[in-house]
Design a protein around this motif. Structure first.
Motif, mmCIF file in Angstrom:
data_model
loop_
_atom_site.group_PDB
_atom_site.id
_atom_site.type_symbol
_atom_site.label_atom_id
_atom_site.label_comp_id
_atom_site.label_asym_id
_atom_site.label_seq_id
_atom_site.Cartn_x
_atom_site.Cartn_y
_atom_site.Cartn_z
ATOM 1 N N LEU A 222 0.611 -1.585 -7.976
ATOM 2 C CA LEU A 222 0.114 -2.630 -7.094
ATOM 3 C C LEU A 222 0.945 -3.884 -7.339
ATOM 4 N N GLN B 218 0.826 -1.208 0.000
ATOM 5 C CA GLN B 218 0.000 0.000 0.000
ATOM 6 C C GLN B 218 0.859 1.256 0.000
ATOM 7 N N ALA C 256 2.085 1.752 -3.498
ATOM 8 C CA ALA C 256 0.983 2.231 -4.338
ATOM 9 C C ALA C 256 0.707 3.709 -4.073
#
Length: 167
Positions: free
Chosen positions: A137, A122, A125
């Motif tokens: 991702l 995360q 990303a």
């Protein structure tokens, strides 16, 4: 703090169950480079090549406690042009209880990074998205396979050292 496994909830007289406690998670190092911005943000006729490297770095901290760093490096290339490079070292401190000694190393090298990975993914990303690109991702990582490759490399290095005569 979170726990995996029944741990302390075992009935009296029963063998203690293996458990894994997450003591802390944190960003140790984060770098995002967009060296050709804003030119790197223009539309392209094909997708860039994205290379991702993964490394797991364990470090004992005391009896039953380990710091595990998950190092992710990703670079997007369009031909020879670097569109972006992101490096993340995401760490965690884990407390491991009631795991037989011969299983601790694979446990640390497989289970701990498996817990860290979604958070690190995360962060990557978010960094690439904030850099003006589509969020990167990273595909799920098979830490069992990575560990098996590591064990094979270590075994090959040991064989090579035994085959090389000492001077």
């Amino acid at each position: 703090m979170s726990t995996i496994g029944p741990g302390a909830a075992s009935p009296a007289g029963a063998a203690a169950q293996p458990s894994l406690n997450v003591v802390a998670q944190y960003i140790k190092d984060l770098s995002f480079e967009n060296p050709r911005a804003p030119d790197s943000l223009r539309q392209r006729d094909k997708a860039p090549t994205i290379n991702v490297n993964v490394n797991v770095l364990p470090k004992p901290r005391g009896p039953g406690e380990y710091e595990v760093s998950l190092k992710l490096e990703a670079k997007a290339l369009y031909g020879d042009e670097v569109l972006f490079a992101v490096d993340l070292t995401y760490g965690g401190v884990f407390r491991i209880n009631n795991v037989p000694e011969q299983h601790v190393h694979p446990f640390v090298m497989i289970e701990c990074p498996r817990i860290l990975f979604p958070f690190a993914r995360q962060i990557i990303a978010d960094a690439t998205g904030s850099g003006g690109f589509l969020p990167l991702l990273i595909e799920p990582i098979d830490f069992v396979s990575l560990y098996q490759q590591y064990v094979q490399r270590v075994a090959q290095q040991a064989q090579q050292q035994q085959a090389t005569p000492a001077n």
